[in-house]
Design a protein around this motif. Structure first.
Motif, PDB file in Angstrom:
ATOM      1  N   ARG A 127     -58.746   0.849  50.617  1.00 35.35           N
ATOM      2  CA  ARG A 127     -57.150   0.967  50.675  1.00 35.35           C
ATOM      3  C   ARG A 127     -56.486  -0.100  49.968  1.00 35.35           C
ATOM      4  O   ARG A 127     -55.149  -0.090  49.730  1.00 35.35           O
ATOM      5  N   LYS A 128     -57.000  -1.233  49.651  1.00 29.50           N
ATOM      6  CA  LYS A 128     -56.295  -2.300  48.810  1.00 29.50           C
ATOM      7  C   LYS A 128     -56.727  -2.404  47.339  1.00 29.50           C
ATOM      8  O   LYS A 128     -56.003  -2.998  46.462  1.00 29.50           O
ATOM      9  N   THR A 129     -57.768  -2.001  46.823  1.00 32.86           N
ATOM     10  CA  THR A 129     -58.203  -2.104  45.748  1.00 32.86           C
ATOM     11  C   THR A 129     -58.253  -1.024  44.630  1.00 32.86           C
ATOM     12  O   THR A 129     -58.743   0.020  45.100  1.00 32.86           O
ATOM     13  N   LEU A 274     -46.110  31.643  22.337  1.00 30.66           N
ATOM     14  CA  LEU A 274     -46.137  31.849  23.831  1.00 30.66           C
ATOM     15  C   LEU A 274     -45.642  30.461  24.371  1.00 30.66           C
ATOM     16  O   LEU A 274     -46.360  29.403  24.111  1.00 30.66           O
ATOM     17  N   ILE A 275     -44.964  30.488  25.440  1.00 34.47           N
ATOM     18  CA  ILE A 275     -44.900  29.074  26.336  1.00 34.47           C
ATOM     19  C   ILE A 275     -45.268  29.730  27.854  1.00 34.47           C
ATOM     20  O   ILE A 275     -44.932  30.473  28.437  1.00 34.47           O
ATOM     21  N   VAL A 276     -45.898  28.576  28.403  1.00 35.03           N
ATOM     22  CA  VAL A 276     -46.348  28.683  29.653  1.00 35.03           C
ATOM     23  C   VAL A 276     -45.643  27.891  30.445  1.00 35.03           C
ATOM     24  O   VAL A 276     -45.564  26.613  30.352  1.00 35.03           O
ATOM     25  N   ALA A 277     -44.782  28.450  31.343  1.00 35.81           N
ATOM     26  CA  ALA A 277     -44.023  27.511  32.343  1.00 35.81           C
ATOM     27  C   ALA A 277     -43.850  27.885  33.579  1.00 35.81           C
ATOM     28  O   ALA A 277     -42.760  28.239  34.246  1.00 35.81           O
ATOM     29  N   THR A 278     -45.199  27.905  34.329  1.00 34.08           N
ATOM     30  CA  THR A 278     -45.207  28.525  35.620  1.00 34.08           C
ATOM     31  C   THR A 278     -45.249  27.568  36.744  1.00 34.08           C
ATOM     32  O   THR A 278     -45.693  27.749  37.855  1.00 34.08           O
ATOM     33  N   GLY A 279     -45.358  26.204  36.263  1.00 33.67           N
ATOM     34  CA  GLY A 279     -45.244  25.360  37.482  1.00 33.67           C
ATOM     35  C   GLY A 279     -46.204  23.928  36.919  1.00 33.67           C
ATOM     36  O   GLY A 279     -46.534  23.828  35.877  1.00 33.67           O
ATOM     37  N   ARG A 280     -46.275  22.976  38.114  1.00 38.26           N
ATOM     38  CA  ARG A 280     -46.810  21.879  37.659  1.00 38.26           C
ATOM     39  C   ARG A 280     -47.802  21.279  38.744  1.00 38.26           C
ATOM     40  O   ARG A 280     -47.438  21.730  39.659  1.00 38.26           O
ATOM     41  N   LYS A 281     -48.486  20.744  38.399  1.00 46.90           N
ATOM     42  CA  LYS A 281     -49.636  20.147  39.517  1.00 46.90           C
ATOM     43  C   LYS A 281     -49.368  18.710  39.582  1.00 46.90           C
ATOM     44  O   LYS A 281     -49.412  17.988  38.360  1.00 46.90           O
ATOM     45  N   ALA A 282     -49.809  17.972  40.721  1.00 46.80           N
ATOM     46  CA  ALA A 282     -49.836  16.519  40.958  1.00 46.80           C
ATOM     47  C   ALA A 282     -50.861  15.853  40.064  1.00 46.80           C
ATOM     48  O   ALA A 282     -52.021  16.568  40.267  1.00 46.80           O
ATOM     49  N   ASN A 283     -50.506  14.651  39.625  1.00 49.42           N
ATOM     50  CA  ASN A 283     -51.747  14.002  39.138  1.00 49.42           C
ATOM     51  C   ASN A 283     -52.212  13.113  40.012  1.00 49.42           C
ATOM     52  O   ASN A 283     -52.139  11.957  40.090  1.00 49.42           O
ATOM     53  N   THR A 284     -52.999  13.725  40.906  1.00 46.40           N
ATOM     54  CA  THR A 284     -53.675  12.930  41.923  1.00 46.40           C
ATOM     55  C   THR A 284     -55.344  13.425  41.950  1.00 46.40           C
ATOM     56  O   THR A 284     -55.852  12.391  42.919  1.00 46.40           O
ATOM     57  N   GLU A 285     -55.671  14.133  41.087  1.00 47.34           N
ATOM     58  CA  GLU A 285     -57.230  14.309  41.001  1.00 47.34           C
ATOM     59  C   GLU A 285     -58.017  13.231  40.681  1.00 47.34           C
ATOM     60  O   GLU A 285     -59.164  13.054  41.579  1.00 47.34           O
ATOM     61  N   PHE A 286     -57.559  12.419  40.050  1.00 51.99           N
ATOM     62  CA  PHE A 286     -58.497  11.156  39.550  1.00 51.99           C
ATOM     63  C   PHE A 286     -58.426  10.011  40.610  1.00 51.99           C
ATOM     64  O   PHE A 286     -59.253   9.022  40.462  1.00 51.99           O
ATOM     65  N   LEU A 287     -57.522   9.776  41.404  1.00 47.28           N
ATOM     66  CA  LEU A 287     -57.097   8.869  42.422  1.00 47.28           C
ATOM     67  C   LEU A 287     -58.252   8.455  43.264  1.00 47.28           C
ATOM     68  O   LEU A 287     -58.013   7.229  43.873  1.00 47.28           O
ATOM     69  N   ASN A 288     -58.964   9.241  43.775  1.00 52.43           N
ATOM     70  CA  ASN A 288     -60.000   9.202  44.635  1.00 52.43           C
ATOM     71  C   ASN A 288     -59.313   8.792  46.133  1.00 52.43           C
ATOM     72  O   ASN A 288     -59.580   7.573  46.598  1.00 52.43           O
ATOM     73  N   LEU A 289     -58.387   9.621  46.332  1.00 51.66           N
ATOM     74  CA  LEU A 289     -57.262   9.087  47.634  1.00 51.66           C
ATOM     75  C   LEU A 289     -58.199   9.020  48.736  1.00 51.66           C
ATOM     76  O   LEU A 289     -57.937   8.537  49.842  1.00 51.66           O
ATOM     77  N   ALA A 290     -59.423   9.736  48.757  1.00 52.34           N
ATOM     78  CA  ALA A 290     -60.051   9.920  50.070  1.00 52.34           C
ATOM     79  C   ALA A 290     -60.574   8.440  50.542  1.00 52.34           C
ATOM     80  O   ALA A 290     -60.604   7.901  51.605  1.00 52.34           O
ATOM     81  N   ALA A 291     -60.996   7.776  49.525  1.00 53.28           N
ATOM     82  CA  ALA A 291     -61.389   6.201  49.580  1.00 53.28           C
ATOM     83  C   ALA A 291     -60.250   5.300  50.286  1.00 53.28           C
ATOM     84  O   ALA A 291     -60.409   4.265  50.790  1.00 53.28           O
ATOM     85  N   ALA A 292     -59.131   5.603  50.172  1.00 51.16           N
ATOM     86  CA  ALA A 292     -58.008   5.055  50.680  1.00 51.16           C
ATOM     87  C   ALA A 292     -57.300   5.557  51.793  1.00 51.16           C
ATOM     88  O   ALA A 292     -56.532   4.937  52.536  1.00 51.16           O
ATOM     89  N   GLY A 293     -57.813   6.783  52.166  1.00 52.20           N
ATOM     90  CA  GLY A 293     -57.380   7.288  53.419  1.00 52.20           C
ATOM     91  C   GLY A 293     -55.988   8.093  53.226  1.00 52.20           C
ATOM     92  O   GLY A 293     -55.323   8.061  54.275  1.00 52.20           O
ATOM     93  N   VAL A 294     -55.538   8.432  51.957  1.00 51.30           N
ATOM     94  CA  VAL A 294     -54.452   8.834  51.734  1.00 51.30           C
ATOM     95  C   VAL A 294     -54.473  10.552  51.977  1.00 51.30           C
ATOM     96  O   VAL A 294     -55.275  11.041  51.228  1.00 51.30           O
TER      97      VAL A 294
END
Lengths: 479, 77
Positions: A127-129, A274-294
């Protein structure tokens, strides 16, 4: 050798608008005393300055400068062809982006000695590191934060379409590297990004086809505006396939073939690029949010309260990685301020209801608050008026009458709950709507306020007056 | 009584008078049992009764509210 843990009062994951806004606010509130680690990869400033608002507005303005002289709107003004070099325009665009990044981000952060930049991706250990992983995939540092702000933003996504990767495509991240202007573009996605880039390319002289899965443009706005914008763009030569699903993309002799399914069956759109402009995804995959309880929503966006607090104590989030309805640079910056203020014990809440959004096509589209449909669904009834710019003197003078101002009010007290505008300068005049929604002004408050004649802002006053009188029987300047 | 130790990072202290002002302000808060403030470290160590005051309430103490120039964040609780 294991890295020694470096301690900070605040660790910010990200280096875009939300991150900078938070770092500066935290520095101001602590009189430069707060130690801050700013962790991220990519150019400073994030999406907005590098691949978002700034380059797209530059490209649009340049394209209008080419297009407008050859499409005069006033009697006696003759068509003029503007000499231009697309390659030089793109050089100018990249040069301006570099300047804006340097002046507004790199030099700014250098002036805050309490902020230390770390290059790398942050990954929660607990959660802190946060472990910082460099480009080589190895741990480059470990930081510990009394408070942590997740502001990692978002990235363009591409739908899983057969052949898309092999055929190749541009996104709003990569189009700024173009050197030459292709003769034709197909754009998958008719949202703000697709329409803005599409109109810019159209105005430079490309043929542009928009392929959109929904049956209308800009579903966040009033349907009258989506319809009017489409009509205007079609008049300029843009082609639309609505309710169209892309089934396959393949390379062709001169470009790309986009196979689409419409109510007519399968059709093929041929385009050089061709341009693809269908949306964006959050850059959270790498964060390991589960380890912080987020906690996140099913799309990987961080869940927050309106205080920007996440499910984990001491961890806040701001910007495009937050689960919400509107994804805007201005909101990201505000969320950063809200998060930091609450770290200092204030009770600040983000106000999404009066947030303004915009599409910088010409005419521009901007909105604030609820649409007629949204308010009716929530409250059972509403009152609204649609004011056409054909009835606005300033619009008539300059010959740009393709626009609408729609105001929605609460019928109980005539307070303005939403304003949606399509006008040449909608992005400027929508601020009056923001004040109205935020401060719960009534249409009478707007009518009783002085507006310049002739101006586009007067249109908001006239739209308000249309609630109380028949505009066809009104002379100029009736109060 | 639910005794809790809360650590604060305190900004804006420049002298012993500041330490005295911040310490006094925190001690006057209902539920605060003991306060130790370090000028050198810029930190505060607060013992409180969790049944009377929440750690976040310390940040709303008048000593950290405008027009005071002292500010604080919670570093550990």
């Amino acid at each position: 050798m294991k890295n020694e843990i470096q301690k900070f009062d605040l660790v910010i994951l990200g280096r875009g608008a939300a991150a900078f806004s938070a770092a500066i606010k935290a520095s101001e509130m602590s009189d430069g005393g707060m130690t801050i680690a700013m962790v991220g990869t990519g150019p400073l400033g994030g999406t907005c300055v590098n691949v978002g608002c700034v380059p797209s507005k530059y490209l649009l303005e340049a394209s209008h400068a080419v297009f407008n002289p050859s499409h005069p709107r006033m009697l006696g003004i003759f068509e003029t062809s503007v000499k231009h070099d697309f390659s030089e325009v793109m050089n100018g665009l990249r040069s301006y982006v570099a300047h804006a990044r340097d002046a507004k981000y790199a030099q700014v952060i250098e002036s805050y000695s309490n902020v230390k930049l770390f290059n790398g991706l942050g990954k929660f250990v607990d959660r802190k590191t946060v472990m910082i992983v460099g480009q080589d995939g190895k741990e480059s540092a470990t930081v510990l934060g009394s408070n942590i702000l997740i502001a990692t933003g978002s990235s363009p996504t591409a739908p899983p379409i057969e052949g898309l990767s092999d055929a190749g495509f541009l996104t709003s991240d990569t189009i700024w590297n173009l050197e030459d202007l292709p003769g034709s573009f197909a754009i998958i996605g008719g949202g703000a990004i697709g329409l803005e880039i599409g109109q810019a390319l159209l105005h430079f002289g490309s043929k542009v086809t928009i392929i959109e899965a929904l049956d209308s443009l800009l579903p966040q706005t009033e349907p009258e505006i989506g319809y009017a914008l489409r009509a205007g763009l079609e008049k300029e030569g843009m082609k639309f396939y609505l309710r169209a699903r892309v089934s396959r993309v393949s390379k062709s002799a001169n470009g790309k073939s986009i196979h689409i399914i419409t109510h007519n069956g399968e059709e093929i759109v041929e385009a050089d690029e061709l341009i693809v402009a269908t949306g964006r995804k959050a850059n959270t995959e790498f964060l390991n949010l589960a380890a912080a309880g987020v906690d996140t929503d099913p799309r990987g966006l961080v869940l927050t309260a309106n205080t920007m607090k996440t499910s984990a104590p001491g961890i806040y989030s701001a910007g495009d990685c937050v689960s919400k309805k509107l994804f805007l640079e201005t909101l990201a910056a505000r969320e950063g301020v809200v998060a930091v203020s609450n770290m200092f014990g204030e009770d600040m809440k983000i106000d999404y209801d009066s947030a303004t959004w915009a599409v910088f096509t010409n005419p521009q589209v901007a909105g604030v608050g609820m649409t007629e449909n949204e308010f009716s669904k929530k409250n059972g009834s509403c009152s609204c008026r649609v004011f056409s710019l054909e009835n606005l003197t300033k619009a008539s003078i300059i010959g740009e009458t393709e626009g609408i101002i729609k105001i929605t009010v609460d019928p109980k007290d005539n307070r303005i709950v939403g304003m949606h505008i399509m006008a040449p300068n909608a992005t400027d005049i929508i601020t009056e709507g923001a004040y109205a929604v935020k401060n719960r002004y009534t249409i009478d408050d707007v009518i009783a306020t002085s507006h310049i004649f002739p101006s586009f802002s007067e249109g908001i006053k006239l739209a308000s007056q249309s609630f109380i009188r028949d505009m066809s029987k009104m002379a100029c300047c009736v109060e | 009584m639910d005794k809790k130790n809360v650590k604060l990072r305190i900004y804006g202290m420049t002298c012993d008078d500041c330490v005295a002002t911040v310490t006094r302000g925190l001690k006057e808060q209902d539920g605060v049992l003991d306060v130790k403030v370090s000028l050198k470290e810029g930190v505060g160590d607060v013992m409180l009764d969790g049944e009377k005051v929440k750690p976040e309430d310390l940040l709303k103490n008048r000593v950290f509210s405008k027009p005071s120039h002292y500010k604080a964040i919670i570093t550990d609780q």
